[in-house]
Structures are given as structure tokens and as C-alpha cells.
Design a protein around this motif. Structure first.
Motif, PDB file in Angstrom:
ATOM      1  N   GLN A  13      -9.802 -13.952 -12.396  1.00 32.63           N
ATOM      2  CA  GLN A  13      -9.288 -13.035 -13.114  1.00 32.63           C
ATOM      3  C   GLN A  13      -8.426 -13.634 -13.815  1.00 32.63           C
ATOM      4  OE1 GLN A  13      -6.085 -10.544 -11.032  1.00 32.63           O
ATOM      5  NE2 GLN A  13      -6.969  -8.777 -11.961  1.00 32.63           N
ATOM      6  N   THR A  14      -8.012 -13.188 -15.169  1.00 26.05           N
ATOM      7  CA  THR A  14      -7.151 -13.884 -16.093  1.00 26.05           C
ATOM      8  C   THR A  14      -6.049 -13.029 -16.121  1.00 26.05           C
ATOM      9  OG1 THR A  14      -9.138 -14.624 -17.364  1.00 26.05           O
ATOM     10  CG2 THR A  14      -6.986 -14.741 -18.376  1.00 26.05           C
ATOM     11  N   LEU A  16      -1.934 -12.530 -17.722  1.00 27.10           N
ATOM     12  CA  LEU A  16      -1.256 -12.818 -19.124  1.00 27.10           C
ATOM     13  C   LEU A  16       0.283 -13.224 -18.262  1.00 27.10           C
ATOM     14  CD1 LEU A  16      -2.432 -10.199 -21.159  1.00 27.10           C
ATOM     15  CD2 LEU A  16      -2.865 -12.533 -21.630  1.00 27.10           C
ATOM     16  N   GLN A  49     -16.055 -21.296 -19.513  1.00 27.17           N
ATOM     17  CA  GLN A  49     -16.659 -20.105 -20.429  1.00 27.17           C
ATOM     18  C   GLN A  49     -17.492 -20.753 -21.303  1.00 27.17           C
ATOM     19  OE1 GLN A  49     -13.243 -18.071 -22.144  1.00 27.17           O
ATOM     20  NE2 GLN A  49     -12.586 -17.126 -20.320  1.00 27.17           N
ATOM     21  N   HIS A  50     -17.600 -22.002 -21.459  1.00 30.20           N
ATOM     22  CA  HIS A  50     -18.718 -22.680 -22.404  1.00 30.20           C
ATOM     23  C   HIS A  50     -19.643 -23.514 -21.763  1.00 30.20           C
ATOM     24  CE1 HIS A  50     -15.380 -21.388 -24.858  1.00 30.20           C
ATOM     25  NE2 HIS A  50     -16.148 -21.222 -25.904  1.00 30.20           N
ATOM     26  N   ILE A  53     -22.276 -25.440 -23.761  1.00 27.81           N
ATOM     27  CA  ILE A  53     -21.918 -25.947 -25.105  1.00 27.81           C
ATOM     28  C   ILE A  53     -21.283 -27.570 -24.536  1.00 27.81           C
ATOM     29  CG2 ILE A  53     -20.402 -25.836 -27.073  1.00 27.81           C
ATOM     30  CD1 ILE A  53     -20.414 -23.032 -26.634  1.00 27.81           C
ATOM     31  N   TYR A  63      -6.739 -28.435 -27.574  1.00 27.90           N
ATOM     32  CA  TYR A  63      -7.478 -27.607 -28.501  1.00 27.90           C
ATOM     33  C   TYR A  63      -6.395 -27.040 -29.370  1.00 27.90           C
ATOM     34  CZ  TYR A  63     -10.493 -24.356 -30.792  1.00 27.90           C
ATOM     35  OH  TYR A  63     -11.245 -23.461 -31.760  1.00 27.90           O
ATOM     36  N   PHE A 127     -10.903 -15.640  -7.062  1.00 31.44           N
ATOM     37  CA  PHE A 127     -11.899 -14.964  -6.095  1.00 31.44           C
ATOM     38  C   PHE A 127     -12.949 -15.702  -5.336  1.00 31.44           C
ATOM     39  CE2 PHE A 127      -9.936 -10.893  -6.095  1.00 31.44           C
ATOM     40  CZ  PHE A 127      -9.086 -10.717  -7.222  1.00 31.44           C
TER      41      PHE A 127
ATOM     42  N   ASP B  15     -28.054 -13.213 -10.334  1.00 29.43           N
ATOM     43  CA  ASP B  15     -26.791 -13.745  -9.773  1.00 29.43           C
ATOM     44  C   ASP B  15     -25.754 -13.033 -10.241  1.00 29.43           C
ATOM     45  OD1 ASP B  15     -27.230 -15.291 -12.115  1.00 29.43           O
ATOM     46  OD2 ASP B  15     -26.265 -17.028 -11.237  1.00 29.43           O
ATOM     47  N   GLU B  19     -23.424 -10.452  -7.943  1.00 31.67           N
ATOM     48  CA  GLU B  19     -21.777 -10.733  -7.950  1.00 31.67           C
ATOM     49  C   GLU B  19     -21.182  -9.406  -8.144  1.00 31.67           C
ATOM     50  OE1 GLU B  19     -20.589 -14.205  -9.577  1.00 31.67           O
ATOM     51  OE2 GLU B  19     -18.856 -12.916 -10.429  1.00 31.67           O
ATOM     52  N   LEU B 184      -5.556  -9.764 -18.374  1.00 33.45           N
ATOM     53  CA  LEU B 184      -6.259  -9.876 -19.663  1.00 33.45           C
ATOM     54  C   LEU B 184      -7.846  -9.194 -19.521  1.00 33.45           C
ATOM     55  CD1 LEU B 184      -6.827 -10.701 -22.706  1.00 33.45           C
ATOM     56  CD2 LEU B 184      -7.731 -12.794 -21.722  1.00 33.45           C
ATOM     57  N   ILE B 338     -14.972 -17.394 -30.653  1.00 36.28           N
ATOM     58  CA  ILE B 338     -15.301 -18.581 -31.608  1.00 36.28           C
ATOM     59  C   ILE B 338     -14.550 -19.700 -31.454  1.00 36.28           C
ATOM     60  CG2 ILE B 338     -15.704 -19.391 -33.968  1.00 36.28           C
ATOM     61  CD1 ILE B 338     -16.574 -17.039 -35.150  1.00 36.28           C
ATOM     62  N   ALA B 339     -15.034 -20.762 -30.846  1.00 40.68           N
ATOM     63  CA  ALA B 339     -14.406 -21.821 -30.763  1.00 40.68           C
ATOM     64  C   ALA B 339     -15.026 -22.732 -31.945  1.00 40.68           C
ATOM     65  CB  ALA B 339     -14.847 -22.768 -29.590  1.00 40.68           C
ATOM     66  N   HIS B 342     -18.043 -25.045 -32.670  1.00 43.14           N
ATOM     67  CA  HIS B 342     -18.756 -25.012 -31.540  1.00 43.14           C
ATOM     68  C   HIS B 342     -19.721 -23.676 -31.337  1.00 43.14           C
ATOM     69  CE1 HIS B 342     -16.874 -28.400 -29.199  1.00 43.14           C
ATOM     70  NE2 HIS B 342     -15.908 -28.278 -29.735  1.00 43.14           N
ATOM     71  N   SER B 343     -18.943 -22.627 -31.445  1.00 40.23           N
ATOM     72  CA  SER B 343     -19.700 -21.270 -31.536  1.00 40.23           C
ATOM     73  C   SER B 343     -19.644 -20.499 -32.863  1.00 40.23           C
ATOM     74  CB  SER B 343     -19.502 -20.798 -30.198  1.00 40.23           C
ATOM     75  OG  SER B 343     -17.932 -20.654 -29.968  1.00 40.23           O
ATOM     76  N   ASN B 373     -24.858 -21.492 -29.554  1.00 40.08           N
ATOM     77  CA  ASN B 373     -23.935 -21.677 -28.822  1.00 40.08           C
ATOM     78  C   ASN B 373     -23.201 -20.448 -28.603  1.00 40.08           C
ATOM     79  OD1 ASN B 373     -24.404 -24.116 -28.267  1.00 40.08           O
ATOM     80  ND2 ASN B 373     -22.976 -25.111 -29.837  1.00 40.08           N
ATOM     81  N   GLU B 376     -24.434 -17.991 -26.422  1.00 39.86           N
ATOM     82  CA  GLU B 376     -24.688 -18.434 -25.022  1.00 39.86           C
ATOM     83  C   GLU B 376     -23.099 -17.721 -24.582  1.00 39.86           C
ATOM     84  OE1 GLU B 376     -26.990 -19.417 -23.378  1.00 39.86           O
ATOM     85  OE2 GLU B 376     -25.775 -19.611 -21.524  1.00 39.86           O
ATOM     86  N   HIS B 377     -22.098 -18.043 -25.336  1.00 42.13           N
ATOM     87  CA  HIS B 377     -20.746 -17.672 -25.268  1.00 42.13           C
ATOM     88  C   HIS B 377     -20.616 -16.245 -25.123  1.00 42.13           C
ATOM     89  CE1 HIS B 377     -16.322 -17.879 -24.934  1.00 42.13           C
ATOM     90  NE2 HIS B 377     -16.263 -17.481 -25.882  1.00 42.13           N
ATOM     91  N   ASN B 380     -22.024 -14.974 -21.785  1.00 36.55           N
ATOM     92  CA  ASN B 380     -21.256 -15.394 -20.616  1.00 36.55           C
ATOM     93  C   ASN B 380     -20.048 -14.560 -20.510  1.00 36.55           C
ATOM     94  OD1 ASN B 380     -23.099 -17.182 -19.530  1.00 36.55           O
ATOM     95  ND2 ASN B 380     -22.360 -18.837 -20.771  1.00 36.55           N
ATOM     96  N   ASN B 381     -19.470 -14.098 -21.802  1.00 37.77           N
ATOM     97  CA  ASN B 381     -17.954 -13.781 -21.826  1.00 37.77           C
ATOM     98  C   ASN B 381     -17.564 -12.213 -22.373  1.00 37.77           C
ATOM     99  OD1 ASN B 381     -16.602 -16.094 -20.497  1.00 37.77           O
ATOM    100  ND2 ASN B 381     -17.843 -17.111 -22.272  1.00 37.77           N
ATOM    101  N   LYS B 389     -17.207  -6.497 -14.066  1.00 37.59           N
ATOM    102  CA  LYS B 389     -16.631  -7.504 -13.245  1.00 37.59           C
ATOM    103  C   LYS B 389     -15.263  -7.613 -12.942  1.00 37.59           C
ATOM    104  CE  LYS B 389     -16.259 -11.841 -13.584  1.00 37.59           C
ATOM    105  NZ  LYS B 389     -16.671 -13.366 -13.931  1.00 37.59           N
ATOM    106  N   LEU B 393     -12.639  -6.624 -10.162  1.00 37.08           N
ATOM    107  CA  LEU B 393     -11.553  -8.031  -9.551  1.00 37.08           C
ATOM    108  C   LEU B 393     -10.204  -7.000  -9.886  1.00 37.08           C
ATOM    109  CD1 LEU B 393     -12.736 -10.904 -11.230  1.00 37.08           C
ATOM    110  CD2 LEU B 393     -13.165 -10.397  -8.890  1.00 37.08           C
TER     111      LEU B 393
END
Lengths: 218, 412
Positions: A13-14, A16, A49-50, A53, A63, A127, B15, B19, B184, B338-339, B342-343, B373, B376-377, B380-381, B389, B393
């Protein structure tokens, strides 16, 4: 005595922290104050998170310093701290602080970022839970390695030393226990920060299968 | 039609769904009561509609109530909303008092059985006054851009925010100095919705045909409402400068201009800037044009989001999910998506955007790598499964202190 290795996994869990930095001095002040969970978060978030990549950039501090402040030399210096050789979060914090202090004391560029591009300090609550994967033999362990969630690899490789103060990663500890010290050494010697997570999985599987004799690093 | 949680497994993997079931199982017996101000219209109602259904499928007892208010109350809350966005509006003491009165009136009539009260946005924020007598868990979820709130409104709201157990914000820049934990939780996109689901080539072609866009030449697109903050004029300048070097078309598509006086003005200016260039397509889309937007994004060679200011900027996630190379301004929540290099590409100016747009159009292989990329990012996010999720949490975190929580259970 049971030799079972039970695979665990993790999710974060993120949170701030309500603190931000706009220049290297404020970043230094923040680094001195933030909890260990924040140090861990900012040095492992990008990796997690990547996960398919290219492994760069390795952490949020580097960064931001490189891409937002444009301080490439300082960014590279933070990037080059070899986390794999660091034994604790506090040691990591000390190393980063020293780099920032050296930069500031050298009188080099310390001006700030443009508004809206500040560094926001965060941390994570982790967790941890069991998966239904387990292994009693090397063969079962190798087979499981192909199927476990990528977050399970993160948990067993990155967390043990930095957050649980273990001497090495969980996989190597278990491999030693079942009489496979050579495999344990090879996994322990790897720099997991130099891989993508899926690349790391493949590398571990290759080591377990003794299929990696032509790879450079082992 | 309700989407089934299991349908997401083919996208995110079994998976991830396992979860979610594991985490949801840990909330067995808990009643989570969501409260906001409306069940229809607006982003919050849309999210809650989808979330409640998916949480129920996971076995979580999630309920949803709304508060009642009259026109005066909602005028005040609209003013508050604008003030939180940094707009200079005056809210009188009487208006603050009326806001409190309506909240307290609602509190007398509401069902407060439940374990976790999940309060969305400022409208029902004062309900937390019940916490002291009820003793359950209270979380405030802020869906509003909190970057530069007006201080007097912020100070008023802070009196109530700090009575909660936690506050939830959508982007790091929205965090404030508060005495309670701040979490967040970024917004998400639904890969199975009309706006993001897979489309056949025939469906995409038919939308291009409908608007007269040539599918054989590169298409550069920005999807956004006609608003100065989305810088559509800047986008046209970028296109014109790139067009000197290589052939391409520009699509500026969005809705929401007709009922917004400023939107109408912006649209006029955009049309003037486009002049009579036949390769610029300015498309004012009606509501429910999700499939058309989906098709335009999928048909694009490069997607731009050259906003000057942005809340979160989910159009970036939408384009990346469709495996499109994206060039976007480094504002709001866009750097989370965006990185740079990269992405996708992050830019700060028209010059930068011109430079990278040429590069991506000239080097489709490089652009393809970024797009892969990026997808994919997002997978996942920024998909709805990650959002669920995070909510699970959040609820669990209310019962567990410390930085590392061991849940100790097998996935069933």
C-alpha cells in the motif's frame, strides 16, 4: 525435519508522507527524516512497477535528480550506490546523505525544480501472505520458480536482507539447508538490481538448472 | 451489463485475481459503507457503480448510500469543489453553516450500521462527527485535484479530514500536511469497458471512414475536451511544424463544449488555428462516444496529451493500454504513467513535443518499444484490478499497524 520451502508473496500500500523537496537541500532534509519504509519504497518502487522494462533507472531519488533537476553527475552518483552490497536501509540512507552533502558542500548547482515537479516523499505498508506453492526438493523448487507470482520473487530476493536483516536472500538460505551451497552462492552473488524482474526469474531458473555456464556473472 | 471479476483473469493473470480473493477473504464479516452525494452522473458514481459490483463478487459486503441535499447545498458544494481546484471563489460563513446543517440532518436519517465508513469527496465529509459515538473506522476519499486548494476552504475541511482514520488521494501532489495517514490510490481504467475493449480492424476502419480520416497516412491524435488547459492550439502548432518535414494528419477529438461557454470559445479558436487544413480533424463528439474514442486511439500512430495542467490524465493510460506511443506533458498524474524514454515521452514545451513527435514518426520501431513498455506498465499499475486491490489494502490497513503485515493464509 521438513525441508519444505513455502513461497510467500507481497503487495504494497503506498502512503503519502505530505513532505516534498524542490532542490537538493530539501531532498537531503527529507532523507534525514523519512522512515525506513520510505527509503525502501523509493529505492524499490521503480523496479517493482516496471518489472519487464529495462532495469534503469533504479530509484526515485536518482530519477528525480537526473531528469527533473538535470544534475546528471549527482544522479549517476546516487545510481551507482550498489544496493546489493548494502546491509541495511540505514546504511543506504547514510550513503545517499553523504553523496548529497558532498554535492551541496562543493558549491555545485543547488537550484530547485520548476513548480509542480517537486519530489514527493512516500512510503509503503507491505502485506505478506503465503501462496499455495511449496517445494521439498530442488526439482520442485525449480518447477515452482516458473509459476510463482513475480511478487513472490521480489519478497524472497529483495526483502530478506534490507527489511528482515537476514544474511542473504531466502532462496540461497534454503538451498544451503538442502545441501546445495554452490547454487546458493551463485544466487547470492547475483546483482538482482541489474535485471528486470522477469529477467531475474529466468536467471534464477537457469542457475537452478545449471544451465548458465556461459553467462558472464557466475 | 455487469462485468464479472473472473473476466479480468485473461488480461491480468489468474494470480492477480487469486490475490484479490485472498485479500477480500480477510475482510469477511466486515460491512463497508460507501457514502457520496449522487448515484448517477459524474466520475465518482461511475467508479462506485463498478467497484461495488466487483467487491461484492469478491465476497466483500460493500454498500452504497447517498446524502440528500437541496439546490443551495449543492451550489455550496460546487463552490467548494472549484475552490479546491484553486478557483478564486468566496464562500460565506452562512454557507459553511448551511453545509454543516445539511450534513447533520443527513446524519440523523442515515443507517450507520457497518464497520468501515468510506466517505467520498467533500459533500458528506461532516458525517465523521458520528465517529466518536460509533467507534468504527472512517476513511475520507478525495477524488478532487488538491494541488492548489484555496486556503480558507482547505482550513475548514481540514477540521473534518483530521477526524478520519485515513485520507486517500489520487496523486502524490495532492498530499497535505495532515495528522492522519494519507494513502495514494491512483485512478484506473477498465480494460473491458467500451472505451478500452479490443476492437476489430473493421470497427476501427469504420470510425475512420465516418470521419473521413485516411488510414494509409500517419495519424497523430489528442483526445481531450476543448479547454485551454489541454492546449489544443499548442497541439496544432506542433502538428504544423512537424508537417513541414513529414506527412501526417491531426485528430483533435473530445466532448463537453456545448454547455460550457469557455469550451465554445476554445473550439472556435481551435477551428481558426486549423484554418482550412484538410488534414486536421476537429471532432466534437457527443456523450457516449466511447467506442469512437477507442477506435481513434487505436488508429493513431502517436497519441499526444499536451496538457498545461492535468488532474490525473487517464487518457494517457487509455492510449498506452492500446499499445500506442504517447508524448505527454509532465504534469499532474502523467509522470506516474510515463517514465521518460521507457514507457513514453514526457515533454515540457512545444519545441520538445515537435522534436519527439518527429522522432517517433520517423522511427516506428523505437516508438513501438515505448508503446510495448507503456502497455505493460498500465497493465501492472493502472487497471481496475489494481484499484480494487488498493481499496482492499486500504480497508485491511485500518486494522493492522506497522510497516510489514503478515496475513498468513493460503490462497484458496
Amino acid at each position: 525435519m521438513s525441508n519444505e520451502f513455502r513461497f510467500f508473496s507481497e503487495t504494497h500500500q503506498t502512503r503519502l508522507l505530505g513532505m516534498k523537496a524542490k532542490d537538493p537541500i530539501q531532498l537531503l532534509e527529507g532523507l534525514r527524516k523519512i522512515p525506513e519504509s520510505s527509503m525502501y519504497y523509493h529505492t524499490h518502487r521503480f523496479l517493482q512497477q516496471h518489472y519487464r522494462i529495462s532495469p534503469e533507472p533504479p530509484n526515485d531519488f536518482a530519477y528525480w535528480i537526473t531528469n527533473i533537476l538535470g544534475l546528471r553527475e549527482l544522479g549517476e552518483s546516487i545510481t551507482s550506490v550498489d544496493i546489493v552490497n548494502i546491509k541495511s536501509i540505514e546504511e543506504l540512507r547514510t550513503r545517499y546523505i553523504k553523496k548529497l552533502e558532498d554535492h551541496i558542500l562543493s558549491g555545485k548547482h543547488i537550484s530547485g525544480c520548476i513548480e509542480g515537479h517537486e519530489f514527493h516523499f512516500m512510503d509503503c505498508k507491505t502485506f505478506v501472505f503465503q501462496t499455495d506453492f511449496a517445494a521439498n526438493t530442488l526439482a520442485e523448487f525449480t518447477e515452482a520458480m516458473e509459476k510463482i507470482p513475480i511478487t513472490s520473487i521480489c519478497f524472497h530476493i529483495f526483502e530478506p536482507r534490507l527489511r528482515y536483516q537476514k544474511r542473504e536472500n531466502d532462496f540461497s538460505i534454503w538451498l544451503r539447508d538442502i545441501g546445495e551451497p554452490e547454487l546458493a552462492d551463485r544466487i547470492s552473488r547475483m546483482d538482482p538490481y541489474a535485471f528486470t524482474l522477469e529477467g531475474l526469474r529466468k536467471k534464477i531458473i537457469k542457475i537452478l538448472r545449471r544451465d548458465d555456464c556461459f553467462d558472464n556473472e557466475n | 451489463m455487469t462485468t464479472k471479476i473472473k473476466e479480468y483473469s485473461s488480461i491480468v493473470g489468474q494470480d492477480v485475481i487469486d490475490e484479490l480473493y485472498l485479500l477480500a477473504g480477510k475482510l469477511e464479516g466486515k460491512v463497508i459503507r460507501n457514502i457520496n452525494s449522487t448515484k448517477v452522473g459524474g466520475g465518482v458514481a461511475e467508479i462506485l457503480n463498478r467497484m461495488i459490483s466487483l467487491l461484492e463478487q469478491l465476497g466483500v459486503d460493500a454498500r452504497w448510500d447517498t446524502i440528500k441535499g437541496d439546490e443551495i447545498f449543492f451550489d455550496i458544494t460546487k463552490k467548494m469543489h472549484n475552490a479546491l481546484h484553486g478557483v478564486d471563489v468566496e464562500i460565506s460563513l452562512e454557507e459553511f453553516m448551511y453545509f454543516l446543517e445539511i450534513n447533520r440532518k443527513n446524519a440523523k436519517e442515515m443507517d450507520f450500521t457497518g464497520d468501515i465508513f468510506f466517505i467520498h469527496d467533500p459533500q458528506p465529509i461532516v458525517l465523521v462527527e458520528q465517529r466518536e459515538s460509533l467507534g468504527n473506522k472512517w476513511v475520507w476519499r478525495c477524488h478532487v485535484d488538491f494541488t492548489t486548494p484555496k486556503e480558507e476552504v482547505m482550513a475548514f475541511l481540514k477540521l473534518y479530514i483530521e477526524k478520519y482514520d485515513s485520507a486517500v488521494f489520487s496523486a502524490p501532489a495532492f498530499a497535505r500536511k495532515l495528522r492522519i495517514p494519507q494513502v495514494l490510490i491512483s485512478p484506473s481504467i477498465d480494460p473491458l469497458s467500451d472505451k478500452n475493449k479490443d476492437l476489430s480492424q473493421e470497427e476501427i476502419d469504420s470510425v475512420l471512414e465516418q470521419f473521413g480520416i485516411d488510414k494509409s497516412r500517419p495519424i497523430v491524435t489528442q483526445i481531450s475536451r476543448f479547454d485551454y488547459l489541454k492546449d489544443p492550439i499548442g497541439v496544432i502548432e506542433v502538428y504544423k511544424r512537424v508537417k513541414r518535414h513529414l506527412d501526417c494528419q491531426l485528430v483533435l477529438a473530445g466532448g463537453g463544449a456545448t454547455d460550457d461557454p469557455e469550451g465554445v470559445k476554445v473550439l472556435e479558436e481551435v477551428k481558426n488555428a486549423a484554418a482550412d487544413d484538410p488534414d486536421i480533424f476537429i471532432l466534437l463528439l457527443p456523450p457516449k462516444s466511447d467506442v469512437e474514442i477507442n477506435a481513434l486511439q487505436r488508429a493513431s500512430s502517436v497519441v499526444l496529451q499536451k496538457s498545461l495542467k492535468e488532474g490525473f490524465g487517464l487518457t494517457v493510460a487509455e492510449a498506452l493500454w492500446k499499445e500506442k506511443p504517447v508524448i505527454a506533458s509532465a504534469v499532474g498524474g502523467i509522470p506516474l504513467q510515463i517514465a521518460h524514454k521507457h514507457s513514453g515521452i514526457l515533454t515540457y514545451s512545444i519545441d520538445g513535443t515537435v522534436h519527439y513527435l518527429k522522432q517517433l514518426l520517423y522511427e516506428p520501431e523505437y516508438a513501438k518499444g515505448l508503446a510495448q513498455n507503456g502497455k505493460e506498465h498500465i497493465k501492472n499499475n493502472f487497471l481496475i484490478t489494481r484499484h480494487i486491490k488498493d481499496y482492499l489494502l486500504l480497508f485491511l490497513s485500518l486494522y493492522h499497524g506497522g510497516d510489514i503485515i503478515e496475513l498468513n493464509s493460503c490462497i484458496h
